[in-house]
Design an enzyme around this catalytic site. Structure first.
Site, short mmCIF file in Angstrom:
data_model
loop_
_atom_site.label_atom_id
_atom_site.label_comp_id
_atom_site.label_asym_id
_atom_site.label_seq_id
_atom_site.Cartn_x
_atom_site.Cartn_y
_atom_site.Cartn_z
N LYS A 69 -16.29 9.06 32.52
CA LYS A 69 -17.51 9.82 32.17
C LYS A 69 -17.54 10.15 30.68
O LYS A 69 -18.58 10.01 30.02
CB LYS A 69 -17.58 11.13 32.99
CG LYS A 69 -17.63 10.91 34.49
CD LYS A 69 -17.54 12.23 35.24
CE LYS A 69 -16.19 12.88 35.14
NZ LYS A 69 -15.08 12.15 35.80
N LEU A 111 -13.78 -2.74 33.72
CA LEU A 111 -13.86 -4.08 34.29
C LEU A 111 -12.68 -4.92 33.80
O LEU A 111 -12.09 -5.70 34.54
CB LEU A 111 -15.18 -4.75 33.90
CG LEU A 111 -15.39 -6.11 34.56
CD1 LEU A 111 -15.82 -5.92 36.02
CD2 LEU A 111 -16.41 -6.95 33.82
N GLY A 168 -10.41 16.00 32.25
CA GLY A 168 -9.78 15.32 31.13
C GLY A 168 -10.67 14.13 30.83
O GLY A 168 -10.62 13.13 31.53
N HIS A 169 -11.56 14.28 29.86
CA HIS A 169 -12.52 13.24 29.54
C HIS A 169 -12.08 12.55 28.25
O HIS A 169 -12.13 13.15 27.18
CB HIS A 169 -13.93 13.83 29.39
CG HIS A 169 -14.48 14.37 30.68
ND1 HIS A 169 -15.74 14.90 30.80
CD2 HIS A 169 -13.94 14.44 31.92
CE1 HIS A 169 -15.95 15.28 32.06
NE2 HIS A 169 -14.86 15.02 32.75
N GLY A 175 -1.14 14.42 33.48
CA GLY A 175 -0.19 13.32 33.30
C GLY A 175 0.30 12.74 34.61
O GLY A 175 1.13 11.82 34.63
N ARG A 176 -0.22 13.23 35.76
CA ARG A 176 0.25 12.71 37.05
C ARG A 176 -0.20 11.26 37.24
O ARG A 176 -1.30 10.90 36.84
CB ARG A 176 -0.36 13.55 38.21
CG ARG A 176 0.20 14.94 38.30
CD ARG A 176 -0.47 15.72 39.42
NE ARG A 176 -1.86 16.05 39.11
CZ ARG A 176 -2.69 16.66 39.94
NH1 ARG A 176 -2.28 16.99 41.15
NH2 ARG A 176 -3.93 16.95 39.57
N ASP A 233 -12.30 10.78 36.95
CA ASP A 233 -11.66 9.86 36.00
C ASP A 233 -12.29 8.48 35.97
O ASP A 233 -11.62 7.47 35.72
CB ASP A 233 -10.14 9.73 36.31
CG ASP A 233 -9.45 11.06 36.24
OD1 ASP A 233 -9.87 11.91 35.44
OD2 ASP A 233 -8.49 11.26 37.01
P1 GDP Z 1 -13.26 10.80 32.86
O1 GDP Z 1 -12.50 11.99 33.32
O2 GDP Z 1 -14.24 10.34 33.87
O3 GDP Z 1 -13.87 10.97 31.51
O4 GDP Z 1 -12.18 9.60 32.72
P2 GDP Z 1 -10.71 9.72 32.07
O5 GDP Z 1 -10.83 9.85 30.61
O6 GDP Z 1 -9.90 10.75 32.80
O7 GDP Z 1 -10.10 8.33 32.50
C1 GDP Z 1 -10.64 7.13 32.08
C2 GDP Z 1 -9.56 6.36 31.27
O8 GDP Z 1 -9.95 5.01 31.12
C3 GDP Z 1 -9.38 6.87 29.85
O9 GDP Z 1 -8.05 6.65 29.46
C4 GDP Z 1 -10.34 5.99 29.03
O10 GDP Z 1 -9.96 5.86 27.68
C5 GDP Z 1 -10.16 4.69 29.75
N1 GDP Z 1 -11.35 3.84 29.77
C6 GDP Z 1 -12.66 4.15 29.96
N2 GDP Z 1 -13.42 3.07 30.04
C7 GDP Z 1 -12.57 2.01 29.91
C8 GDP Z 1 -12.74 0.59 29.96
O11 GDP Z 1 -13.83 0.08 30.16
N3 GDP Z 1 -11.62 -0.17 29.83
C9 GDP Z 1 -10.39 0.36 29.62
N4 GDP Z 1 -9.36 -0.46 29.48
N5 GDP Z 1 -10.20 1.68 29.57
C10 GDP Z 1 -11.28 2.49 29.73
P1 IMO Z 2 -12.27 14.68 35.46
O1 IMO Z 2 -13.48 15.48 35.06
C1 IMO Z 2 -9.50 13.78 38.65
C2 IMO Z 2 -8.62 17.07 41.40
C3 IMO Z 2 -7.25 17.68 41.51
C4 IMO Z 2 -7.28 18.24 42.92
C5 IMO Z 2 -8.73 18.67 43.11
C6 IMO Z 2 -8.98 20.15 42.87
O2 IMO Z 2 -11.39 14.30 34.33
O3 IMO Z 2 -12.69 13.52 36.30
P2 IMO Z 2 -8.99 21.77 40.78
O4 IMO Z 2 -8.01 21.94 39.65
O5 IMO Z 2 -10.36 21.37 40.36
O6 IMO Z 2 -8.99 22.95 41.72
O7 IMO Z 2 -8.39 20.55 41.65
O8 IMO Z 2 -9.48 17.90 42.18
N1 IMO Z 2 -9.17 17.08 40.03
C7 IMO Z 2 -9.38 15.97 39.31
N2 IMO Z 2 -9.11 14.68 39.58
N3 IMO Z 2 -10.16 14.11 37.52
C8 IMO Z 2 -10.51 15.40 37.26
O9 IMO Z 2 -11.37 15.72 36.29
C9 IMO Z 2 -10.06 16.41 38.14
N4 IMO Z 2 -10.20 17.76 38.20
C10 IMO Z 2 -9.64 18.15 39.36
O10 IMO Z 2 -6.24 16.69 41.34
O11 IMO Z 2 -7.00 17.24 43.85
MG MG Z 3 -10.52 12.56 33.66
#
Ligand code: GDP
Ligand code: IMO
Ligand code: MG
Length: 421
Positions: A16, A329, A40-41, A299-300, A13
Site C-alpha cells: 500500500k 509480480l 509498516g508501509h 521483523g517477523r 503488507d
Molecule cells: P504495506 O504495508 O502494504 O505498505 O506493504 P509493506 O511495505 O509492509 O510490504 C511490501 C514490501 O514489498 C516492501 O518491502 C516493499 O518495498 C516491497 N515491494 C512493494 N512492491 C514491490 C514490487 O513490486 N516488487 C518488489 N520486489 N518489492 C515490492
Molecule cells: P500494514 O498496514 C500485516 C496483524 C498482526 C496481528 C493482527 C492484529 O503494514 O499492512 P494489531 O497489532 O493490529 O492488534 O494486530 O494484525 N497486523 C498486520 N499484519 N501488516 C500490518 O500492517 C499489520 N498490522 C497488524 O500480525 O495478527
Molecule cells: Mg506493511
C-alpha cells in the site's frame, strides 16, 4: 480530480505504501484513515527507503497535505521517532486530527499482556503497539484524544477518571502502574512537540472534496484483518475497508470515485488465524526469501502462500474495487508453475465464496495451475512488454475478481510500475 481509496485487499503488507507514494505525486491530500503504528508501509524513492508506521505515505510530496485521520490511534513517541528520518521541509504539511485517539504507555503494556494470556491457537499475534487496548478505550468512551493534549485541564480530569481502572488492569497482569503526574508530563512533551499540528481536519478535507481536489485515502492492513469482516478474533481493531475509509476519513460515500485494491501477486500473512493457501514447502520458502517477506514493523517472517482468489473475490465485493494494483509480480519470475486458489473444500463441500473464520480453519484449497514466465520483469514498464504468461496470469486475476488491473508493480522503487492502458 478524484477521491481514491487505497485498500489492502489481502492480509496486509500488499504494498500500500509503495502505491500511495506513487499516486501521491499527483495528489493534494493523503489521509491515513485508520490503525496506528502497527502499520509498516515501505516507501522507496529519491529520499531513501522508509518504513512508515503512522505517517501517511504522501509525506514525500511537499505540495500534498498529509493527514493522520480521525479514525487513527496515535503514539506520539513513535511518531516523533519516525519523523527523525523524514526531511524537515516535508513535515510542514502534516496534520493530526483532534479526534485521533492517543496510544498511552499503558495500552502498549496491556497489548503485550493480553496477547500473553491467550493460549496457543488463540494468539492473534498482535504487533504489541497498543492498538487493541486503545480502540477498546475509544469504544468504551473513556479514551483520551489528540485534541485533549491542547487542553491540559480536560486531559487531567479525564485521566483521573480513567487511570485507577487502567492501573488495576496493569496490576492484574503484574505490570508496573502509572501516576497522573508522569503521564501529565508525557502529555506536556507531546503537546510542546505536536500541539500546533493537532487540528480539526474536517474543514480542510471538506474544502478539498468540494473543490474537486485529488484525494487519496490510505488504508492500513488488509480486508482479511478488518474488525467486522476479517478473520475475527485474529483481526485488528479497526476497519481497513473502503467503507472504513469513508466513515473515519471524513469522506461521504458518494464522494468516493475510485477504490483501488492493492493485491500482492501471491499471498502473505503475519500473525495468527486461518490462511488457507499457506505453503510449508520449498515454494513457500522461495517466496519468503526472494520476496524478503519479513514484517516491516516487527521483523517477523511472513507466512507465504499462493494467490487466494476466494479471499480476493470477497475483498472485491466488500470494497467495491474499481481497479487493482498488483504488486511484487517480479517475485514470481523464477517459478516454473503458479497456482491460484479458486475454491475451498470444507467437509466434503465446495465453497467459491469465502466462509466465516471457523470454516476457513478447516478449508483445503482447490487450485488451478498456470505456467510461469521464467524471465525477469523488474525493468518492464509497458503492459505489452510483459511476458505472455505474466499477462495471462494477470488477466486471470481480473476474471476471478471481475475487476480491471490498473497498475502492476515490478519492484519496490517508485518508477518500477506499469500503468495498464
Ligand atoms: P504495506 O504495508 O502494504 O505498505 O506493504 P509493506 O511495505 O509492509 O510490504 C511490501 C514490501 O514489498 C516492501 O518491502 C516493499 O518495498 C516491497 N515491494 C512493494 N512492491 C514491490 C514490487 O513490486 N516488487 C518488489 N520486489 N518489492 C515490492
Ligand atoms: P500494514 O498496514 C500485516 C496483524 C498482526 C496481528 C493482527 C492484529 O503494514 O499492512 P494489531 O497489532 O493490529 O492488534 O494486530 O494484525 N497486523 C498486520 N499484519 N501488516 C500490518 O500492517 C499489520 N498490522 C497488524 O500480525 O495478527
Ligand atoms: Mg506493511
Amino acid at each position: 480530480m478524484s477521491v481514491v481509496s487505497i485498500v489492502g485487499a489481502q492480509w496486509g503488507d500488499e504494498g500500500k505504501g509503495r502505491i500511495v507514494d506513487y499516486l501521491a505525486q499527483r495528489s493534494d491530500l493523503v489521509i491515513r484513515y485508520q490503525g496506528g503504528d502497527n502499520a509498516g508501509h515501505t516507501v522507496v524513492n529519491e529520499f531513501g527507503k522508509f518504513a512508515l508506521h503512522i505517517i501517511p505515505s504522501g509525506i514525500f510530496n511537499d505540495e500534498c497535505c498529509s493527514i493522520v485521520g480521525a479514525g487513527t490511534v496515535v503514539n506520539f513517541d513513535t511518531m516523533a521517532h519516525e519523523l527523525e528520518a523524514i526531511p524537515k521541509q516535508l513535515q510542514e504539511n502534516l496534520f493530526i486530527d483532534i479526534r485521533a485517539h492517543l496510544i498511552m504507555p499503558y495500552h502498549c503494556l496491556l497489548d503485550g499482556a493480553e496477547e500473553e494470556s491467550r493460549s496457543g491457537h488463540w494468539k492473534v499475534g498482535t504487533t504489541k503497539r497498543g492498538i487493541g487496548p486503545c480502540y477498546s478505550d475509544k469504544a468504551s468512551r473513556c479514551g483520551l484524544r489528540a485534541g485533549d493534549l491542547n487542553d491540559p485541564e480536560t486531559f487531567r480530569t479525564r485521566l483521573e477518571m480513567l487511570l485507577p481502572k487502567k492501573n488495576r488492569e496493569l496490576e492484574f497482569y503484574g505490570l508496573r502502574t502509572f501516576t497522573i503526574d508522569e503521564l501529565m508530563e508525557k502529555a506536556e512533551t507531546w503537546r510542546e512537540r505536536f500541539g500546533a499540528k493537532i487540528i480539526d481536519t474536517l474543514p480542510l478535507i471538506r474544502n478539498a472534496v468540494e473543490d474537486g481536489r485529488n484525494i487519496l485515502m490510505e488504508g492500513q492492513l488488509g480486508v482479511m484483518r478488518d474488525l467486522d469482516w476479517g478473520i475475527y478474533p485474529y483481526s485488528t481493531s479497526s476497519n481497513p475497508t473502503s467503507g472504513g475509509a469513508c466513515n473515519t476519513g471524513g469522506i461521504p460515500a458518494k464522494a468516493l470515485d475510485e477504490v483501488i485494491g492493492v493485491v500482492k501477486a501471491y499471498s502473505t500473512s503475519v500473525g495468527g488465524g486461518p490462511f488457507v493457501t499457506e505453503l510449508f514447502d520449498d515454494d513457500g520458502k522461495k517466496m519468503r526469501d526472494v520476496g524478503q517477506e519479513f514484517g516491516a514493523t516487527t521483523g517477523r517472517p511472513r507466512r507465504c502462500g499462493w494467490l487466494d482468489a476466494v479471499a480476493l473475490d470477497y475483498s472485491a465485493y466488500l470494497n467495491g474495487f474499481t481497479g487493482l494494483a498488483i504488486t511484487k509480480l517480479d517475485i514470481l519470475d523464477g517459478f516454473e508453475k503458479l497456482k491460484i486458489c479458486t475454491a475451498y473444500r470444507i467437509n466434503g463441500e465446495t465453497y467459491t465464496q469465502l466462509p466465516e473464520t471457523r470454516l476457513q480453519e478447516q478449508a483445503k484449497p482447490v487450485y488451478e495451475e498456470m505456467d510461469g514466465w521464467l524471465c525477469p520483469t523488474s525493468s518492464v514498464r509497458r503492459w505489452e512488454d510483459l511476458p505472455e504468461n505474466a499477462r495471462r496470469y494477470l488477466r486471470r486475476i481480473e476474471e476471478l475478481t471481475r475487476t480491471p488491473i490498473r497498475y502492476v508493480s515490478v519492484g519496490p522503487e517508485r518508477d518500477q510500475i506499469i500503468v495498464v492502458p
